[in-house]
Design a protein around this motif. Structure first.
Motif, PDB file in Angstrom:
ATOM      1  N   ALA A   1      19.853  39.231  -5.735  1.00 55.41           N
ATOM      2  CA  ALA A   1      19.734  38.461  -6.985  1.00 55.41           C
ATOM      3  C   ALA A   1      19.893  36.965  -6.756  1.00 55.41           C
ATOM      4  O   ALA A   1      19.708  36.175  -7.694  1.00 55.41           O
ATOM      5  CB  ALA A   1      20.762  38.957  -7.995  1.00 55.41           C
TER       6      ALA A   1
ATOM      7  N   LEU B   1      17.115  34.578  -7.961  1.00 60.88           N
ATOM      8  CA  LEU B   1      17.052  34.430  -9.419  1.00 60.88           C
ATOM      9  C   LEU B   1      17.870  33.227  -9.870  1.00 60.88           C
ATOM     10  O   LEU B   1      17.440  32.458 -10.742  1.00 60.88           O
ATOM     11  CB  LEU B   1      17.573  35.719 -10.082  1.00 60.88           C
ATOM     12  CG  LEU B   1      17.764  35.710 -11.606  1.00 60.88           C
ATOM     13  CD1 LEU B   1      16.423  35.587 -12.334  1.00 60.88           C
ATOM     14  CD2 LEU B   1      18.499  36.981 -12.071  1.00 60.88           C
TER      15      LEU B   1
ATOM     16  N   ALA C   1      17.253  31.731 -13.660  1.00 59.52           N
ATOM     17  CA  ALA C   1      18.305  32.234 -14.552  1.00 59.52           C
ATOM     18  C   ALA C   1      18.648  31.198 -15.622  1.00 59.52           C
ATOM     19  O   ALA C   1      18.782  31.541 -16.806  1.00 59.52           O
ATOM     20  CB  ALA C   1      19.552  32.607 -13.748  1.00 59.52           C
TER      21      ALA C   1
ATOM     22  N   ALA D   1      21.317  42.161 -13.419  1.00 56.63           N
ATOM     23  CA  ALA D   1      20.432  41.906 -12.273  1.00 56.63           C
ATOM     24  C   ALA D   1      21.045  42.435 -10.970  1.00 56.63           C
ATOM     25  O   ALA D   1      20.337  42.692 -10.001  1.00 56.63           O
ATOM     26  CB  ALA D   1      20.135  40.414 -12.154  1.00 56.63           C
TER      27      ALA D   1
ATOM     28  N   GLY E   1      15.115  40.963 -13.130  1.00 54.95           N
ATOM     29  CA  GLY E   1      15.435  39.699 -12.463  1.00 54.95           C
ATOM     30  C   GLY E   1      14.335  39.284 -11.499  1.00 54.95           C
ATOM     31  O   GLY E   1      13.959  38.098 -11.428  1.00 54.95           O
TER      32      GLY E   1
END
Lengths: 335, 335
Positions: free
Chosen positions: A54, A57, A63, A76, A140
């Motif tokens: 993640a 992201l 994000a 995520a 994600g």
């Protein structure tokens, strides 16, 4: 050399089944603080490394662009039960990027958790990709690609830019060289890379402490771990060990399971991370191992130690509620 | 000495998980024809010995008295899915003795088989004891007690006359001394007795061949095994290995699973029986072990050998149908 027996399952006064495994705990510098078994062997982290997967992201700015808070970031990093809150939030994340369930490439499955499966069976004909335990991670991924202007279709492919970036991130964190030879396909169709267990633990120790990481990565890692610890329901769900362990001491324990008996965990305040693999891939044993290994580094906190050991060693009851035996960790984990 | 790895689970080109175990095959005289691991160690047979536990039902005359045929006897030896046919037949068996679900002391649980569980969730609020995987065995117990004029209530107790008789039967068949020390409580609340794996195999070899048994017991044993082989659906159910293996060669293979990775099997024509235990209690591995061990004694039948090896070694696919790895037996089972 066979790996040691780390968990026993008893019936009456006898041991009925035995689980072998490998466990390693390291600090931010990678120093081994505890180990059992062959910790240099390659292990597929499976879903236990979702917090690593993640990172793009957060690091890409996606994000923030989509306004994701702790719940979205926890999802995520999750392997969730497919409860309504999980599926709805994955759907909402996709909507922020103008995307939908149609973009998910993880496949669909019924919940692995019995109570959730029963509710699903009564409420729907069949599950969608939003109910897949990996839908938060995939949402994600879709958002990361959409924000970067990369093609979304095919985002699970080995040569897709997102998977290349995740591969580079995994190499950097674990210190392992990742080639085609160590690549498998995960349950949700993305690549999974076998790395030495010790390197996997070191990667999580870097994330928990920031040691050896560039400032932006350290910040993103801290943010993802903090999100999971703040919203543990969104990392797993009802009656799930990851959720229950993190809820024991909010903000102090990070824990994430993976298929085939893998677990990763971290104690950010203590600056320690753990990675383990049950040799036979059994979840009940990996759960006992992670609870006991976390407990050994929390002996200074009697209440938390006892709560974790109650997760490690517990009585099994049959359909009439009669105690039939125990799951218990062996001395090899406690010495 | 650690037990050998008998089953590997691969992902990509690597072994991801390993299952150790013990396997023994013997003839009617108890001669070991094949073994792997520590076959003198004590193992709880769990549900794998249900055909032994059903002997009093036949030997007492209760089965004839209540007009039980192959289906009822197969269900008395079963660990079934709780499909409607299973629950209805258990109910009908109880009705023959003027008894009902109220007399069952096994407890209730949802089906372990996903498709059945989904149908159950849509059709009922919650399962009854008739849906317990052991309801056929317990219906047989209730009928045995009712026919003998023994109290039905408390039939699961260690000191109940029926459990004493089953204990004596197990001792005679396995050659093991059964004391309180080796007694555990099973999932369905009856006693389960740990016996040496080799003795367990020998007990099934006696049942399959009649060797060393009094004529009445030999006849009852043959009748129970023949019933299971004639009605394999009633021994387990949809998508269950016991059912599928016995259906491969009607009348030639007996196979029965037990919890915690136990399997017993017999080839009556070859005069051979098998008992095995996966050290870690995992069903996927016990299934691969029993299929491969049966196959090694059926090399003279190319079709059956290939069909059994296809059960032993098989490809795993993910939610998108992509082949991600294999379950496969090791050379230790094939040499």
């Amino acid at each position: 050399m066979a790996n040691p027996v780390l968990v026993e399952v008893t019936r009456g006064t006898m041991v009925e089944s035995r689980h072998r495994g490998t466990v390693v705990a390291v600090d931010g510098a990678g120093k081994v603080l505890f180990s059992a078994g062959a910790i240099d062997h390659l292990v597929f982290p499976r879903s236990a490394c979702k917090a690593m997967q993640a990172l793009p992201l957060v690091e890409s700015g996606a994000a923030d662009h989509y306004g994701f808070g702790d719940r979205e970031l926890a999802l995520a990093c999750s392997s969730h039960n497919g409860e309504p809150e999980h599926a709805d939030l994955a759907d909402a994340m996709l909507a922020r990027a103008g995307r939908s369930v149609e973009d998910l490439e993880c496949g669909a499955h019924w919940s692995f958790q019995q109570e959730t499966l029963i509710r699903q069976a009564r409420a729907m004909d069949k599950p969608t990709a939003l109910h897949n335990n990996c839908s938060g991670k995939h949402a994600g991924f879709v958002c990361t690609c959409a924000h970067a202007g990369e093609p979304v279709a095919g985002y699970v492919g080995y040569d897709h830019p997102l998977q290349r970036e995740i591969r580079a991130t995994m190499e950097s964190l674990t210190g392992a060289l990742i080639t085609h030879d160590v690549c498998g396909v995960d349950g949700c169709s993305i690549p999974t890379y076998a790395v030495p267990l010790q390197g996997l633990a070191h990667g999580f120790a870097k994330m928990a402490t920031g040691e050896g990481l560039a400032p932006e990565r350290a910040k993103a890692a801290r943010r993802l771990m903090a999100a999971c610890m703040a919203e543990p329901f969104y990392v797993a769900g009802t009656r799930r060990l990851c959720t229950e362990i993190m809820a024991l001491a909010p903000g102090r324990i990070f824990a994430k399971t993976g298929a085939e008996g893998v677990f990763c965990a971290a104690l950010p305040q203590e600056g320690i991370a753990i990675a383990l693999k049950c040799e036979d891939g059994t979840t009940r044993a990996a759960e006992a191992m992670v609870a006991a290994t976390l407990a050994r580094f929390l002996r200074h906190d009697d209440t938390l130690f006892a709560a974790l050991m109650a997760k490690a060693n517990h009585t099994m009851r049959n359909w009439n509620g009669i105690a039939v035996g125990d799951v218990r960790v062996t001395q090899a984990l406690m010495d």
